[in-house]
Motif scaffolding. Structure first.
Motif, mmCIF file in Angstrom:
data_model
loop_
_atom_site.group_PDB
_atom_site.id
_atom_site.type_symbol
_atom_site.label_atom_id
_atom_site.label_comp_id
_atom_site.label_asym_id
_atom_site.label_seq_id
_atom_site.Cartn_x
_atom_site.Cartn_y
_atom_site.Cartn_z
ATOM 1 N N ARG A 21 -20.211 -5.442 -29.438
ATOM 2 C CA ARG A 21 -19.306 -4.456 -29.298
ATOM 3 C C ARG A 21 -18.605 -3.892 -30.538
ATOM 4 N NH1 ARG A 21 -17.009 -2.802 -24.208
ATOM 5 N NH2 ARG A 21 -17.604 -4.722 -23.316
ATOM 6 N N VAL A 22 -18.194 -4.763 -31.161
ATOM 7 C CA VAL A 22 -17.702 -4.347 -32.555
ATOM 8 C C VAL A 22 -18.883 -3.509 -33.345
ATOM 9 C CG1 VAL A 22 -16.881 -5.065 -34.842
ATOM 10 C CG2 VAL A 22 -15.971 -5.876 -32.609
ATOM 11 N N ILE A 25 -19.080 0.332 -34.942
ATOM 12 C CA ILE A 25 -19.273 0.618 -36.464
ATOM 13 C C ILE A 25 -20.308 1.469 -36.405
ATOM 14 C CG2 ILE A 25 -19.748 -0.394 -38.677
ATOM 15 C CD1 ILE A 25 -18.477 -2.915 -37.811
ATOM 16 N N ALA A 26 -21.366 1.160 -35.768
ATOM 17 C CA ALA A 26 -22.782 1.768 -35.929
ATOM 18 C C ALA A 26 -22.736 3.335 -35.180
ATOM 19 C CB ALA A 26 -23.874 1.075 -35.119
ATOM 20 N N GLY A 27 -21.985 3.859 -34.763
ATOM 21 C CA GLY A 27 -21.985 5.146 -34.327
ATOM 22 C C GLY A 27 -21.294 5.595 -32.756
ATOM 23 N N TRP A 28 -21.143 4.481 -32.228
ATOM 24 C CA TRP A 28 -20.375 4.590 -30.693
ATOM 25 C C TRP A 28 -19.197 5.047 -30.495
ATOM 26 C CZ3 TRP A 28 -24.879 2.100 -31.537
ATOM 27 C CH2 TRP A 28 -26.052 2.244 -30.633
ATOM 28 N N GLY A 29 -18.315 4.498 -32.104
ATOM 29 C CA GLY A 29 -16.970 4.475 -31.996
ATOM 30 C C GLY A 29 -16.334 3.854 -30.996
ATOM 31 N N ALA A 30 -14.810 4.469 -31.063
ATOM 32 C CA ALA A 30 -13.900 3.616 -30.487
ATOM 33 C C ALA A 30 -13.677 3.858 -28.932
ATOM 34 C CB ALA A 30 -12.366 3.906 -30.594
ATOM 35 N N ASP A 31 -14.743 4.583 -28.382
ATOM 36 C CA ASP A 31 -14.863 4.693 -27.014
ATOM 37 C C ASP A 31 -15.524 3.212 -26.379
ATOM 38 O OD1 ASP A 31 -14.034 7.355 -26.688
ATOM 39 O OD2 ASP A 31 -16.035 8.137 -26.670
ATOM 40 N N ARG A 55 -12.529 1.597 -25.110
ATOM 41 C CA ARG A 55 -11.691 2.588 -24.113
ATOM 42 C C ARG A 55 -12.469 2.557 -22.817
ATOM 43 N NH1 ARG A 55 -10.162 5.799 -28.509
ATOM 44 N NH2 ARG A 55 -11.799 7.111 -28.420
ATOM 45 N N ALA A 56 -13.586 2.406 -22.814
ATOM 46 C CA ALA A 56 -14.452 2.571 -21.349
ATOM 47 C C ALA A 56 -14.403 1.487 -20.721
ATOM 48 C CB ALA A 56 -15.820 2.859 -21.908
ATOM 49 N N GLY A 57 -14.640 1.739 -19.256
ATOM 50 C CA GLY A 57 -14.659 0.916 -18.399
ATOM 51 C C GLY A 57 -13.305 0.554 -17.569
ATOM 52 N N ASN A 58 -12.886 1.480 -16.781
ATOM 53 C CA ASN A 58 -12.120 1.334 -15.921
ATOM 54 C C ASN A 58 -10.763 0.688 -16.499
ATOM 55 O OD1 ASN A 58 -13.726 2.419 -14.113
ATOM 56 N ND2 ASN A 58 -14.328 0.553 -13.293
ATOM 57 N N THR A 64 -23.530 7.608 -27.058
ATOM 58 C CA THR A 64 -22.486 7.732 -25.745
ATOM 59 C C THR A 64 -22.267 6.432 -25.198
ATOM 60 O OG1 THR A 64 -23.982 8.595 -24.147
ATOM 61 C CG2 THR A 64 -22.793 9.920 -25.488
ATOM 62 N N VAL A 65 -21.076 6.377 -24.732
ATOM 63 C CA VAL A 65 -20.872 4.941 -23.870
ATOM 64 C C VAL A 65 -20.815 5.156 -22.569
ATOM 65 C CG1 VAL A 65 -18.993 3.184 -23.774
ATOM 66 C CG2 VAL A 65 -19.078 4.326 -25.990
ATOM 67 N N THR A 66 -20.806 6.264 -22.142
ATOM 68 C CA THR A 66 -20.871 6.503 -20.570
ATOM 69 C C THR A 66 -21.790 7.663 -20.219
ATOM 70 O OG1 THR A 66 -18.599 7.823 -20.499
ATOM 71 C CG2 THR A 66 -18.550 5.658 -20.004
ATOM 72 N N GLY A 67 -22.080 7.866 -19.113
ATOM 73 C CA GLY A 67 -22.936 8.984 -18.658
ATOM 74 C C GLY A 67 -24.419 8.587 -18.404
ATOM 75 N N VAL A 68 -25.196 9.788 -18.257
ATOM 76 C CA VAL A 68 -26.674 9.516 -17.828
ATOM 77 C C VAL A 68 -27.445 8.810 -18.797
ATOM 78 C CG1 VAL A 68 -28.663 10.564 -16.804
ATOM 79 C CG2 VAL A 68 -26.560 11.231 -16.303
ATOM 80 N N LYS A 69 -27.204 9.140 -20.060
ATOM 81 C CA LYS A 69 -28.014 8.801 -21.344
ATOM 82 C C LYS A 69 -27.152 7.867 -22.045
ATOM 83 C CE LYS A 69 -31.882 11.149 -20.735
ATOM 84 N NZ LYS A 69 -33.336 10.328 -20.681
#
Length: 310
Positions: free
Chosen positions: A233-234, A238-244, A247-250, A146-151
């Motif tokens: 970031r790219v 590619i590795a599994g975090w996806g397009a988020d 999109r993340a970061g205010n 995940t890109v955001t959140g506790v973990k």
């Protein structure tokens, strides 16, 4: 013709000294290739140590270091990267490369090469750290990238703003941080001022990055370098975090570390040039000052010290 002359002189000297010289069987004579390889490698080294320090802190949940560990990792990584690049290629940061091009210290034809080499080195470093810490990352987040959140784990590789930081404030943060980087780098390399001592430049640059991290890093992770941020970031996309990751970061943060550092680099370098470098006395005047210092009467040691040390 010049190379042949140098080789003949070297051969003559070694023959007189009785030294047997053996040439390496493989020798890259193309400047672009040599610079590209060196720049990629030194960027790779810098990023491996920097990203590795983040991965260790995040996946260790505080057991193997804290925020200062990350600052030290990037600072020391930059120092070692400069050593690895040596005199062939060690800009490492595209914000620095853009700055030296803006002030006429780098040929236009070299700019794309440096940027590409830095992107390649950063991307490969991200892949390496992901492979080294693969099991640690998946154990930490339970396999949920995940890109955001506790973990969240995307922050191991690229920078993301603090929850309170607006897009405009983040942009200013990156411009200012990079401006301070380039202003200080200009001072460290200014031979007419107080440059870093010969041989100590890598350590000085590493300490500068460490200083920026411990003073200006909490808002957004002090990318102060487009290639340091966009290539990893790219990789995460590619590795599994996806397009988020884009999109993340205010409000689509990803473009801020890409656009703000080059602007900050030109502003910081230009500020130093306008307020300090352009006002150095001509070389003839400096020589006269040095001669005056050497012939000054012994009864005025304070003036000598002031002239030499300031």
């Amino acid at each position: 013709m010049k190379e042949d002359l140098v080789e003949s002189v070297e051969l003559g000297v070694t023959q007189r000294k009785g030294v047997h010289v053996t040439r390496p069987k493989v020798w890259l004579k193309n400047e672009l290739v040599r610079v590209g390889l060196a720049e990629s490698l030194c960027t790779y080294v810098m990023m491996v140590f920097g990203l590795g320090s983040v991965a260790q802190v995040v996946t260790g949940e505080g057991a193997y270091g804290h925020y200062l560990s990350i600052n030290l990792g990037f600072g020391l990584g930059v120092a070692i990267g400069v050593h690895v690049g040596g005199k062939v290629g060690s800009y490492e940061r595209s914000s620095v490369t853009h700055h030296v091009r803006a002030f006429g210290r780098l040929a236009w034809k070299m700019l794309p090469l440096y940027v590409f080499a830095q992107l390649l080195g950063s991307f490969l470093a991200a892949g390496t750290i992901y492979a080294v810490y693969y099991e640690a990352i998946h154990d930490y987040c339970g396999g949920n990238l995940t890109v955001t959140g506790v973990k969240a784990t995307a922050g191991i590789f690229a920078t993301y703003p603090a929850p309170y930081l607006s897009l405009m404030a983040g942009f200013i943060d990156q411009v200012f941080g990079t401006a301070m980087l380039l202003l200080c780098l200009m001072a460290l390399s200014d031979q007419k001022n107080k440059p870093a001592a010969a041989g100590s430049e890598p350590v000085a640059v590493g300490l500068l990055v460490l200083l920026i991290g411990i003073s200006l890093g909490s808002n957004s992770g002090y990318a102060i370098n487009p290639t340091r941020d966009i290539a990893p970031r790219v990789f995460t996309a590619i590795a599994g975090w996806g397009a988020d990751v884009f999109r993340a970061g205010n409000g689509w943060w990803w473009w801020v570390p890409l656009v703000a550092p080059p602007i900050g680099g030109v502003l910081g370098g230009g500020l130093y040039k306008a307020l300090v470098e352009m006002h150095h006395p001509p070389l003839s005047e400096q020589t006269e000052e040095l001669v005056g210092e050497e012939t000054a009467p012994l009864g005025k040691p304070d003036n000598i010290c002031a002239n030499v040390c300031v």
